[in-house]
Write an enzyme that holds these catalytic residues in place. Structure first.
Site, PDB file in Angstrom:
ATOM      1  CB  ALA A  33      -0.914   0.002   1.225  1.00 19.35           C
ATOM      2  CB  ALA A  43     -18.901   1.329  16.352  1.00 20.39           C
ATOM      3  NE  ARG A  49     -18.367 -11.771  19.944  1.00 17.03           N
ATOM      4  CZ  ARG A  49     -18.251 -11.026  18.859  1.00 17.03           C
ATOM      5  NH1 ARG A  49     -18.449  -9.718  18.914  1.00 17.03           N
ATOM      6  NH2 ARG A  49     -17.920 -11.574  17.721  1.00 17.03           N
ATOM      7  CE  LYS A 105     -24.249 -10.412   0.932  1.00 10.78           C
ATOM      8  NZ  LYS A 105     -23.138 -11.132   1.474  1.00 10.78           N
ATOM      9  CD  GLU A 129     -13.253  -7.678  -5.358  1.00 14.66           C
ATOM     10  OE1 GLU A 129     -12.654  -6.936  -6.133  1.00 14.66           O
ATOM     11  OE2 GLU A 129     -14.044  -8.562  -5.753  1.00 14.66           O
ATOM     12  CB  VAL A 132     -19.859  -9.749  -5.748  1.00 12.55           C
ATOM     13  CG1 VAL A 132     -20.236 -10.819  -6.765  1.00 12.55           C
ATOM     14  CG2 VAL A 132     -20.833  -8.585  -5.819  1.00 12.55           C
ATOM     15  N   GLY A 134     -17.435 -13.180  -1.924  1.00 14.18           N
ATOM     16  CA  GLY A 134     -16.466 -13.206  -0.823  1.00 14.18           C
ATOM     17  C   GLY A 134     -15.038 -12.936  -1.245  1.00 14.18           C
ATOM     18  CD  GLU A 190     -27.272 -16.452   7.870  1.00 14.24           C
ATOM     19  OE1 GLU A 190     -27.967 -15.827   8.686  1.00 14.24           O
ATOM     20  OE2 GLU A 190     -26.459 -15.917   7.106  1.00 14.24           O
ATOM     21  CE  LYS A 205     -23.354 -12.954  -2.245  1.00 19.20           C
ATOM     22  NZ  LYS A 205     -23.294 -14.344  -1.759  1.00 19.20           N
TER      23      LYS A 205
HETATM   24  N1  HSE Z   1     -25.011 -16.276   2.608  1.00 20.44           N
HETATM   25  C1  HSE Z   1     -23.976 -16.154   1.624  1.00 20.44           C
HETATM   26  C2  HSE Z   1     -23.743 -17.501   0.959  1.00 20.44           C
HETATM   27  C3  HSE Z   1     -22.665 -15.736   2.208  1.00 20.44           C
HETATM   28  O1  HSE Z   1     -24.313 -18.520   1.371  1.00 20.44           O
HETATM   29  O2  HSE Z   1     -22.997 -17.538   0.007  1.00 20.44           O
HETATM   30  C4  HSE Z   1     -22.188 -14.363   1.938  1.00 20.44           C
HETATM   31  O3  HSE Z   1     -22.742 -13.691   0.895  1.00 20.44           O
END
Ligand code: HSE
Length: 448
Positions: A33, A43, A49, A105, A129, A132, A134, A190, A205
């Site tokens: 850089a 924050a 934690r 996204k 970046e 989309v 990861g 999830e 995305k």
């Molecule tokens: N929930 C997303 C996936 C992860 O399953 O790819 C991050 O965008």
């Protein structure tokens, strides 16, 4: 030169990954850089934690606005997510003259036009970046690496949760609901998986990629979205027998006007898709992501990697921090435009309604096994001008014990036709008394 100072809003999985990678690789990152990059303020609602994660040298507060108001902070990383408070904070950070890095996204796909315009007016950068795929540097590739090209299409496996579920369905021959439960137990899905399994996350995305590829505004509201919840193990098995895999794809495609394509525009769609098993992208398994981009000069390119997770996503966030560190003193007009094309050179090519999309199809019809059924079905397709590519007939699985007639599955692959025409043909076939169940339709892309 003193290090550039970064404020982090939200230190969850990606935030702590970013903090750790930035610290671990600080020397290497500084050499790239040209200046140190340090997260000096965080924050988070859970202050104790957060403080434990970052140690005593970093100031931790529970009020994100205190980070934005700090004149020493040059860049704000937003990792809160969603369209609510995240939008307010991103706009406030821009108004305060901070550059913003975000993995959000949903926020950019829905409010990107406003956010990018506000940032440009203020002369700051909004980098995304990590939003989309990861860790895959697909934004960099589309916006810079492929800048010589007229992009023709993009097709991506851009949701790891659904790719994991589809891979398990195929490997184990199980139905969607069974695999989803298992994926939730293992932490791959999830507790509320709606955005993933209904294709919404992939559509966010795909919307961002379509804007960068074609220089159109972000138009999430025009995307066609269909998830994987209705897919059955039988269709995955039949697709396999025909030489295809089923993947949830995000597709952005330029439609040139032509004999079979009357309208010029952009196709923007997310849906399950048959793709030839021999394509590299068909072999992307588990939670991995991959994006294929077809450009007129470069031909086909493929980008593969982890689409989520602490350090893969941190890799993308930090790449943005380095870009901003290098570019923040440059004349804003010389920076890479947010959506790859100069803001005054955006295209008004429309995103086409789904009825105007042209693709090929897999159809599965559960029919009464009696004389003339196949002729009636193929007759309807012929009358609609839809050409058949292949037909397969298989003894039906899971026929209920009290079924009054012998049943069979007829599987048809078609050549390209317009979606509206296929919808009308499906309605006619569905009305035949010999068609016993709702017809399954899965779109098919050769990706050649
Ligand atoms: N929930 C997303 C996936 C992860 O399953 O790819 C991050 O965008």
């Amino acid at each position: 030169m003193k290090p550039i100072q970064v404020g982090l809003l939200g230190i969850g999985v990606v935030g702590s990954g970013t903090f750790n990678v930035l610290k671990r690789n600080q020397e290497e990152i500084k050499r790239r850089a040209g200046r140190g990059i340090e997260i000096t303020m965080v924050a988070d609602l859970n202050v104790a934690r957060a403080q434990e994660l970052v140690g005593p040298g970093v100031m931790v507060v529970n009020d994100a606005r205190a980070v934005i108001a700090n004149p020493d902070i040059d860049i704000v990383i937003e990792l809160i997510g969603g369209y609510g408070i995240a939008k307010t904070l991103v706009l406030e950070a821009i108004a305060a003259g901070k550059h913003v890095v975000t993995a959000n996204k949903a926020l950019l796909a829905v409010h990107g036009t406003e956010i990018f315009a506000t940032a440009s007016a203020k002369g700051v950068m909004v980098a995304f970046e990590a939003a989309v795929a990861g860790g895959i540097p697909i934004i960099k590739a589309l916006r810079e690496g492929l800048t010589a090209n007229r992009i023709q299409w993009i097709a991506g496996i851009i949701n790891g949760t659904t790719n994991f579920i589809l891979s398990e369905m195929r490997d184990k021959g199980l139905d969607f609901a069974v695999v989803l439960k298992e994926a939730q137990r293992l932490g791959y899905a999830e507790a509320d998986p709606t955005f993933d399994i209904e294709g919404v996350d992939a559509a966010h995305k795909a919307t961002l990629m379509s804007a960068i590829a074609f220089g159109i505004p972000v138009q999430f509201d025009k995307a066609y979205i269909e998830g994987i919840t209705k897919l059955g193990a039988a269709d995955i098995k039949y697709a396999e027998q025909l030489g295809y895999r089923i993947k949830l794809l995000g597709i952005a495609k330029r439609r040139e006007p032509g004999a079979t394509n009357p309208t010029e525009g952009i196709e923007l769609r997310v849906h399950p898709c048959l793709i030839p098993a021999k394509r590299l992208i068909a072999n992307v398994e588990g939670a991995m992501n991959a994006v294929v981009v077809q450009g007129d000069a470069v031909g086909t390119t493929l980008y593969y990697g982890k689409g989520a997770g602490a350090e893969p996503t941190a890799s993308a966030v930090i790449a943005d921090l380095v870009d901003i560190t290098r570019l923040h003193t440059a004349d804003p007009k010389q920076r890479v435009p947010h959506l790859a094309f100069q803001p005054n050179a955006m295209s008004d090519l429309p995103v086409l309604p789904m009825g105007e999309v042209v693709t090929s199809y897999y159809l599965r019809l559960r029919v009464a096994d009696e004389t003339g059924v196949l002729a009636k079905v193929t007759g309807i397709l012929a009358d609609a001008g839809i050409s058949i590519d292949a037909v397969l007939q298989r003894e039906a699985d899971e026929v209920s014990a009290d079924a009054k007639v012998a049943q069979t599955d007829v599987i048809i692959l078609t050549h390209d036709c317009q979606e509206a025409r296929m919808n009308a043909a499906i309605a006619q076939m569905q009305a035949l008394p010999s068609v016993l169940e709702p017809i399954t339709r899965i779109r098919k892309e050769e990706l050649a």
